[in-house]
Design an enzyme around this catalytic site. Structure first.
Site, short mmCIF file in Angstrom:
data_model
loop_
_atom_site.label_atom_id
_atom_site.label_comp_id
_atom_site.label_asym_id
_atom_site.label_seq_id
_atom_site.Cartn_x
_atom_site.Cartn_y
_atom_site.Cartn_z
N HIS A 198 -8.25 1.18 1.87
CA HIS A 198 -8.02 1.05 3.31
C HIS A 198 -8.91 2.02 4.09
CE1 HIS A 198 -4.75 -0.53 6.25
NE2 HIS A 198 -5.91 -0.37 6.87
N GLU B 64 0.84 -1.19 0.00
CA GLU B 64 0.00 0.00 0.00
C GLU B 64 0.88 1.25 0.00
OE1 GLU B 64 -2.81 -0.15 3.21
OE2 GLU B 64 -3.83 -1.91 2.44
#
Length: 531
Positions: free
Chosen positions: A280, A262
Site C-alpha cells: 500500500h 490489510e
C-alpha cells in the site's frame, strides 16, 4: 481572543505546524501516544490533525469536550468514527486530492514492472543467477490500456499512458463523451474494456457498485495475456479467481498495491512468479506527504479561525444564518439524488435541480451539493456536499440550477432531472409538517408518476402493470421470504397502465428475493434501494 489550539498526533511534515501558527492557531506536536494517553490529553484541543495511526473512537470523542474539527492528512478516514463525531458536532475533513499524482505514478510504475518483469529479474540477478534467458517482456507502446474509473487519478494515468504511446479506453459511469474527448480516452462499457485491454488498471473507490468489479466472471471475459494493476482499493478484485487465472496463464501478470485484508500477511497470490506487490505504497512519496499535511493544516486553520469549510465529510459549506432553513431541504435533496443515482444508471451528462415555491427563496448551492452527494455516493466513498460539485465538474457533468417562484400544487418543491441515454428522468419531493432533520421529507413524483412516500432505510422499487391481484402477489412473496413490509406506496400513469410500487421493508432485499420479484406476473422492473 484566545487562539484555537490544535494537536498534531501523527507524524507529518513539520510545515503543517508552521501553517497553523501563521494562520492564528496554537499547535502542539505530540506523536506516538497510546489511546489512554490521548484520552487524557484531548480535552485541551479545538482541532486534531491525524494521519492513519490515531484512532478517533467514541471514547476519545467523549473526552474531547472542546474539539471542533478533525483533519485527516490523506483520503481514508476508517480510523475516525464519523457518525459519532457528527453527533458530537465535530467536523471531519480529509484531503482527497493531495496524493493523486503519486498514486497515478505508482500505477504506471507497477505496469512497467509487470511488462518487463523487473522485480523477478532483479531478484535472480542479485542471487548471482544472471537469468537473462528467463525473462521476455512486452512493450507498452501501441498496447491498449483499460481504465476502470476515469476520475482524478484515472485521468492522470491516462495522460501518462498516452505519453507512452498507449491507446486508452475507459469504463466509468460518470464519464461523459465530452470529458472523454478532453482527456483523450475512448469511453466503453465494462465488457468492451475486458475484451480489448492488454493492460487493466483500477482507479475507483470500494462501494457496493464496485466491490469485486473484477469478479471471477469478469476476469474470465478478459483478453488472454492481459496484465492487471490495482493501486486503488482492496476488494475490487476477486483475489482467489485472479490467482487461478494467473496459474492457468490466461492472465499474464498482476500487480497489486492493495489487498482485501490489510496488512496482507497471506494471499493466494503470494509466491506466484507472474505476480508483484507492494505494501500500500500508492501515496508514499515525500511530495504527497508534504501536500496532504499542508492542505489539512490550511483547511483546519481556515475553519477554526474563519469558519470556512473545505472537504468536510459530514458538513456542507453553510453560513450560520443559512443552516437552520436549509438543513431539511438538504436532507430531502440528498435522498432525491440518491434515488436517481440508484435508478438512472449509465451516462448522466446533465443534471438540473429546480426549486419551486418557498424553496426558490433559498441559497441553491447547498441544496444542489446535497443532490450531487446523494447521486454520486454509489460511485465514490469520499463524496460529500462540499466536494460533490467539484467531482461532477471533473467528470464533465453539466449542472443547472433553476428557481421557479410560481405557485404549484405544493407550497415548496425540489425537482431533480437527469439526462440519460433513454431521455430525461425526473423525481420530485416536498416537505410536510415538522421537517426538522428531513423528517417531513416526502417523494411526490418519480419518472412522471405521482406517488407519496418517505425515502428512508431499505426499500424495494417495482415498475409493474396496473392490474387486479398484483399487490396480493407481491405481499405474498414478501411474507414467504420473511420480509416485513413497513409501508406500501403506489402510483400509476393511468388505470390499467404503467404503475410503480415503493415498499419500505425492515431488512435489505437480497438479490435472490429481487430475482423472485422480477418473475411475479405483471412485473416490469425491480430494484432494491437503500437510504
Amino acid at each position: 481572543m484566545t487562539k484555537p489550539k490544535v494537536l498534531i498526533s501523527d507524524k507529518m511534515d513539520p510545515n503543517a505546524a508552521r501553517i497553523f501558527e501563521e494562520r492564528g492557531c496554537d499547535v502542539d506536536v505530540i506523536t506516538g501516544e497510546t489511546a489512554e494517553e490521548l484520552l487524557v490529553r484531548i480535552g485541551e484541543y479545538d482541532g486534531l490533525a491525524i494521519r492513519s495511526s490515531t484512532k478517533v473512537t467514541p471514547e476519545i470523542l467523549d473526552a474531547a469536550t472542546r474539539l471542533k474539527v478533525i483533519g485527516r492528512a490523506g483520503i481514508g478516514v476508517d480510523n475516525v468514527d464519523i457518525p459519532y463525531a457528527s453527533g458530537k458536532g465535530v467536523v471531519v475533513m480529509n484531503t482527497p486530492f493531495g496524493n493523486s499524482i503519486t498514486t497515478a505514478e505508482h500505477a504506471i510504475a507497477m505496469m512497467m514492472a509487470l511488462a518487463r518483469q523487473i522485480p523477478q529479474a532483479n531478484a535472480g540477478t542479485q542471487a548471482g543467477e544472471w537469468p537473462k534467458s528467463s525473462f521476455m517482456g512486452v512493450e507498452v507502446t501501441g498496447k491498449t490500456l483499460g481504465l476502470i474509473g476515469a476520475g482524478n487519478i484515472g485521468s492522470i494515468v491516462a495522460a501518462r499512458a498516452q505519453g507512452l504511446k498507449m491507446k486508452v479506453i475507459a469504463f466509468d459511469p460518470f464519464l461523459t463523451p465530452e470529458r472523454a474527448i478532453e482527456i483523450g480516452v475512448e469511453k466503453v462499457d465494462l465488457d468492451g474494456l475486458l475484451e480489448r485491454a492488454d493492460f487493466i488498471t483500477l482507479h475507483t473507490p470500494l462501494t457496493d457498485e464496485t466491490r469485486n468489479i473484477l469478479s471471477r466472471e469478469s476476469l474470465g471475459k478478459t483478453k488472454a495475456g492481459v496484465r492487471i494493476v490495482n493501486c486503488a482499493r482492496g476488494g475490487l478484485i476477486d483475489e482467489a479467481a485472479l490467482a487461478d487465472l494467473l496459474e492457468s496463464g490466461h492472465v499474464a501478470g498482476a500487480a497489486l498495491d492493495v489487498f482485501q485484508t490489510e496488512p496482507a500477511k497471506e494471499s493466494p497470490l503470494f509466491g506466484m512468479p507472474n505476480f508483484i506487490c507492494t505494501p500500500h505504497l500508492g501515496a508514499s512519496t515525500t511530495e504527497a506527504q508534504v501536500n496532504v499535511a499542508l492542505q489539512v493544516a490550511e483547511q483546519m486553520a481556515d475553519y477554526l479561525v474563519n469558519g470556512g469549510v473545505t472537504n468536510a465529510l459530514n458538513m456542507p459549506s453553510l453560513s450560520a444564518e443559512e443552516a437552520p432553513k436549509l438543513k431539511p431541504y438538504m436532507a430531502l435533496a440528498e435522498r432525491l439524488g440518491s434515488l436517481v443515482g440508484q435508478l438512472a444508471h449509465g451516462n448522466l451528462p446533465k443534471i438540473s435541480v429546480e426549486l419551486e415555491g418557498d424553496a426558490a427563496e433559498l441559497n441553491p448551492k447547498p441544496i444542489t451539493g446535497a443532490v450531487l452527494a446523494g447521486l454520486m455516493r454509489r460511485y465514490s466513498d469520499t463524496v460529500n456536499m462540499v466536494n460533490a460539485p467539484y467531482l461532477a465538474k471533473e467528470r464533465g457533468i453539466e449542472v443547472r440550477e433553476i428557481r421557479n417562484t410560481r405557485e404549484g400544487i405544493y407550497q415548496t418543491l425540489v425537482r431533480v432531472t437527469v439526462a440519460t441515454d433513454a431521455g430525461d428522468r425526473s423525481v420530485a419531493g416536498t416537505l410536510f409538517g415538522n421537517a426538522k432533520d428531513g423528517g417531513g421529507a416526502r417523494l411526490t413524483e418519480i419518472f412522471g408518476i405521482g406517488i407519496e412516500a418517505e425515502l428512508d432505510g431499505d426499500m424495494l422499487y417495482i415498475v409493474n402493470d396496473d392490474a387486479p391481484g398484483f399487490i396480493g402477489r407481491i405481499g405474498t412473496l414478501m411474507g414467504e421470504n420473511g420480509i416485513n413490509i413497513g409501508t406500501f406506496n403506489l402510483g400509476r400513469r393511468q388505470a390499467g397502465g404503467e404503475a410503480v410500487l415503493l415498499l419500505s421493508v425492515d431488512q435489505p432485499i437480497s438479490q435472490e428475493v429481487a430475482e423472485r420479484a422480477e418473475k411475479v406476473e405483471g412485473v416490469r422492473f425491480v430494484k432494491p434501494l437503500a437510504f
